[in-house]
Design a protein around this motif. Structure first.
Motif, mmCIF file in Angstrom:
data_model
loop_
_atom_site.group_PDB
_atom_site.id
_atom_site.type_symbol
_atom_site.label_atom_id
_atom_site.label_comp_id
_atom_site.label_asym_id
_atom_site.label_seq_id
_atom_site.Cartn_x
_atom_site.Cartn_y
_atom_site.Cartn_z
ATOM 1 N N VAL A 148 26.065 -128.139 -30.703
ATOM 2 C CA VAL A 148 24.608 -128.122 -30.584
ATOM 3 C C VAL A 148 24.162 -128.898 -29.353
ATOM 4 O O VAL A 148 23.296 -128.447 -28.583
ATOM 5 C CB VAL A 148 23.957 -128.692 -31.859
ATOM 6 N N GLN A 149 24.746 -130.059 -29.129
ATOM 7 C CA GLN A 149 24.379 -130.869 -27.967
ATOM 8 C C GLN A 149 24.737 -130.169 -26.663
ATOM 9 O O GLN A 149 23.976 -130.221 -25.684
ATOM 10 C CB GLN A 149 25.051 -132.233 -28.055
ATOM 11 N N ALA A 150 25.885 -129.476 -26.641
ATOM 12 C CA ALA A 150 26.261 -128.723 -25.447
ATOM 13 C C ALA A 150 25.281 -127.580 -25.196
ATOM 14 O O ALA A 150 24.903 -127.303 -24.048
ATOM 15 C CB ALA A 150 27.682 -128.179 -25.594
ATOM 16 N N LEU A 151 24.863 -126.916 -26.265
ATOM 17 C CA LEU A 151 23.890 -125.828 -26.111
ATOM 18 C C LEU A 151 22.534 -126.366 -25.660
ATOM 19 O O LEU A 151 21.820 -125.698 -24.908
ATOM 20 C CB LEU A 151 23.754 -125.071 -27.435
ATOM 21 N N GLU A 152 22.177 -127.560 -26.131
ATOM 22 C CA GLU A 152 20.919 -128.155 -25.670
ATOM 23 C C GLU A 152 20.969 -128.434 -24.167
ATOM 24 O O GLU A 152 19.983 -128.201 -23.450
ATOM 25 C CB GLU A 152 20.635 -129.439 -26.447
ATOM 26 N N GLU A 153 22.102 -128.911 -23.680
ATOM 27 C CA GLU A 153 22.239 -129.138 -22.243
ATOM 28 C C GLU A 153 22.198 -127.818 -21.478
ATOM 29 O O GLU A 153 21.578 -127.716 -20.412
ATOM 30 C CB GLU A 153 23.554 -129.874 -21.961
ATOM 31 N N HIS A 154 22.861 -126.810 -22.033
ATOM 32 C CA HIS A 154 22.825 -125.490 -21.386
ATOM 33 C C HIS A 154 21.408 -124.930 -21.412
ATOM 34 O O HIS A 154 20.972 -124.288 -20.451
ATOM 35 C CB HIS A 154 23.789 -124.543 -22.104
ATOM 36 N N GLY A 155 20.695 -125.165 -22.509
ATOM 37 C CA GLY A 155 19.302 -124.716 -22.583
ATOM 38 C C GLY A 155 18.430 -125.407 -21.553
ATOM 39 O O GLY A 155 17.548 -124.783 -20.952
ATOM 40 N N ALA A 156 18.679 -126.704 -21.328
ATOM 41 C CA ALA A 156 17.923 -127.415 -20.290
ATOM 42 C C ALA A 156 18.225 -126.842 -18.913
ATOM 43 O O ALA A 156 17.326 -126.701 -18.064
ATOM 44 C CB ALA A 156 18.254 -128.901 -20.342
ATOM 45 N N PHE A 157 19.495 -126.501 -18.667
ATOM 46 C CA PHE A 157 19.867 -125.882 -17.391
ATOM 47 C C PHE A 157 19.167 -124.535 -17.210
ATOM 48 O O PHE A 157 18.615 -124.239 -16.142
ATOM 49 C CB PHE A 157 21.382 -125.713 -17.327
ATOM 50 N N LEU A 158 19.170 -123.720 -18.269
ATOM 51 C CA LEU A 158 18.492 -122.431 -18.181
ATOM 52 C C LEU A 158 16.985 -122.615 -18.028
ATOM 53 O O LEU A 158 16.322 -121.813 -17.365
ATOM 54 C CB LEU A 158 18.798 -121.591 -19.420
ATOM 55 N N GLU B 284 23.230 -116.993 -23.802
ATOM 56 C CA GLU B 284 24.024 -116.210 -22.865
ATOM 57 C C GLU B 284 23.250 -114.983 -22.397
ATOM 58 O O GLU B 284 23.276 -114.629 -21.215
ATOM 59 C CB GLU B 284 25.338 -115.795 -23.527
ATOM 60 N N GLY B 285 22.536 -114.345 -23.327
ATOM 61 C CA GLY B 285 21.710 -113.204 -22.948
ATOM 62 C C GLY B 285 20.582 -113.593 -22.003
ATOM 63 O O GLY B 285 20.267 -112.853 -21.070
ATOM 64 N N VAL B 286 19.985 -114.753 -22.238
ATOM 65 C CA VAL B 286 18.943 -115.243 -21.325
ATOM 66 C C VAL B 286 19.515 -115.465 -19.939
ATOM 67 O O VAL B 286 18.901 -115.111 -18.922
ATOM 68 C CB VAL B 286 18.323 -116.546 -21.878
ATOM 69 N N GLY B 287 20.721 -116.042 -19.866
ATOM 70 C CA GLY B 287 21.350 -116.265 -18.567
ATOM 71 C C GLY B 287 21.603 -114.970 -17.815
ATOM 72 O O GLY B 287 21.368 -114.885 -16.604
ATOM 73 N N ARG B 288 22.079 -113.940 -18.531
ATOM 74 C CA ARG B 288 22.315 -112.647 -17.876
ATOM 75 C C ARG B 288 21.016 -112.035 -17.376
ATOM 76 O O ARG B 288 20.961 -111.481 -16.271
ATOM 77 C CB ARG B 288 23.017 -111.696 -18.845
ATOM 78 N N THR B 289 19.972 -112.128 -18.176
ATOM 79 C CA THR B 289 18.682 -111.580 -17.754
ATOM 80 C C THR B 289 18.149 -112.308 -16.529
ATOM 81 O O THR B 289 17.613 -111.677 -15.601
ATOM 82 C CB THR B 289 17.668 -111.667 -18.903
ATOM 83 N N LEU B 290 18.301 -113.619 -16.489
ATOM 84 C CA LEU B 290 17.850 -114.387 -15.331
ATOM 85 C C LEU B 290 18.651 -114.021 -14.086
ATOM 86 O O LEU B 290 18.097 -113.935 -12.983
ATOM 87 C CB LEU B 290 17.958 -115.879 -15.615
ATOM 88 N N ASP B 291 19.964 -113.796 -14.244
ATOM 89 C CA ASP B 291 20.785 -113.378 -13.099
ATOM 90 C C ASP B 291 20.261 -112.063 -12.522
ATOM 91 O O ASP B 291 20.114 -111.915 -11.301
ATOM 92 C CB ASP B 291 22.244 -113.208 -13.534
ATOM 93 N N GLN B 292 19.994 -111.114 -13.402
ATOM 94 C CA GLN B 292 19.518 -109.808 -12.955
ATOM 95 C C GLN B 292 18.125 -109.903 -12.338
ATOM 96 O O GLN B 292 17.831 -109.277 -11.315
ATOM 97 C CB GLN B 292 19.522 -108.829 -14.128
#
Length: 320
Positions: free
Chosen positions: A227-237, A146-154
């Motif tokens: 874990v699998q959902a986070l892996e998919e979210h990680g691939a998206f990020l 989630e922190g990575v996503g916020r940093t990428l948004d900014q």
């Protein structure tokens, strides 16, 4: 050093260092020395070395030996110097206690003892304690994503801002460095998710030997889905990181091309005057303008006229 926790009133309580370790439900060892390893051997729990923990073969990370289940995951955290690292953490699970061996400080190991009783299954047994600690680790990895996503948004918003050229160069360089740091963080998180998923798969395979297998199995399945959902979210990020890098490099190339274009226009504007000055700088005898009083003014006017003509031509072609 180590921390030993016992169960008191349904909660984890930290024991004194010299207390009898046989009463501990969870023993958390950090960079164990010979004395700590000897005390654990007396409890019938041989500890793996750091070199053994760093082995990448599954047979060295997930195995059962003398009734003890050894499971190793690679988790992000901080070392003694305060640097961000990813290092192995070994979970040793038995019917009497949970032992963890680590050589750095993942945040879940600092936050979990104070709220272990609030996990899904509580902390009344080693299996429930292990499940709660895995739950805390997964939640921490989700927070990092989630922190990575916020940093990428900014960062991506900052890339497309219109600013002065001088500021744009520094801004794009800072953006590229920021995206690079987040990409490194993403790599650590995805490795942690992979190793945690392997631990959960191994734990599921040996779960039938546990007295609370029926209660543990649905919780482990839920953790696997997380874990699998986070892996998919990680691939998206990860795709967003690639897009941010490509965009930043594209903006840098556009800025460099604009600079080169300006320099090319300047060179084109001064090319005709340079040619005229070179012609009149030749030392030939038959050059009538050199003997005329208006020769110098004529050369200056000619250079100015050709410069203006070149500028008008570039404007007409829309190259400026």
């Amino acid at each position: 050093m180590f921390y030993a926790y016992a169960l008191r009133d349904g909660r984890l309580a930290l024991q004194e260092a010299d207390h009898d370790l046989s009463q501990a439900l969870w023993i958390d060892l950090i960079q164990p020395g010979d004395a700590e390893m000897a005390r654990l051997r007396d409890l019938g729990v041989p500890l793996p070395t750091l070199a053994e923990m760093e082995e990448i073969e599954l047979s060295n990370r997930l195995y059962r030996e003398d009734g003890l289940d050894y499971m190793t995951a690679v988790l992000p955290g901080e070392n003694a110097a305060g640097d961000r690292v990813s290092m192995p953490v070994t979970f040793i699970l038995s019917g009497a206690r949970l032992v963890t061996v680590r050589h750095h400080s993942p945040r879940p190991f600092l936050t979990f003892p104070a709220r272990a009783e609030r996990s899904t299954l509580g902390c009344t047994s080693p299996d429930r304690l292990f499940s709660g600690l895995i739950e805390e680790i997964i939640a921490r990895l989700a927070d990092i994503l989630e922190g990575v996503g916020r940093t990428l948004d900014q960062t991506t918003a900052d890339i497309f801002q219109r600013r002065a050229v001088g500021a744009a160069s520094d801004r794009l360089q800072a953006a590229l460095q920021s995206v690079g740091r987040e990409a490194e963080t993403m790599a650590r998180v995805r490795l942690a998710l992979l190793t945690v998923e392997r631990i959960l798969a191994f734990h599921t395979a040996i779960l039938d030997d546990r007295p609370e297998a029926d209660r543990l199995r649905p919780v482990i399945r839920a953790q696997m889905r997380d874990v699998q959902a986070l892996e998919e979210h990680g691939a998206f990020l990860g795709s967003r990181v690639s897009l941010a890098v490509d965009t930043t490099l594209g903006m840098i190339n556009l800025q460099q091309n604009n600079t080169v274009r300006i320099l090319s226009v300047i060179a084109a504007l001064f090319l005709p005057p340079t040619l005229i000055a070179s012609v009149y700088g030749m030392n030939f005898t038959n050059m009538p303008e050199l003997d005329e009083p208006w020769g110098y003014a004529f050369a200056l006017v000619l250079m100015g006229a050709t410069t203006m003509g070149t500028w008008l031509f570039l404007r007409w072609k829309r190259w400026l």
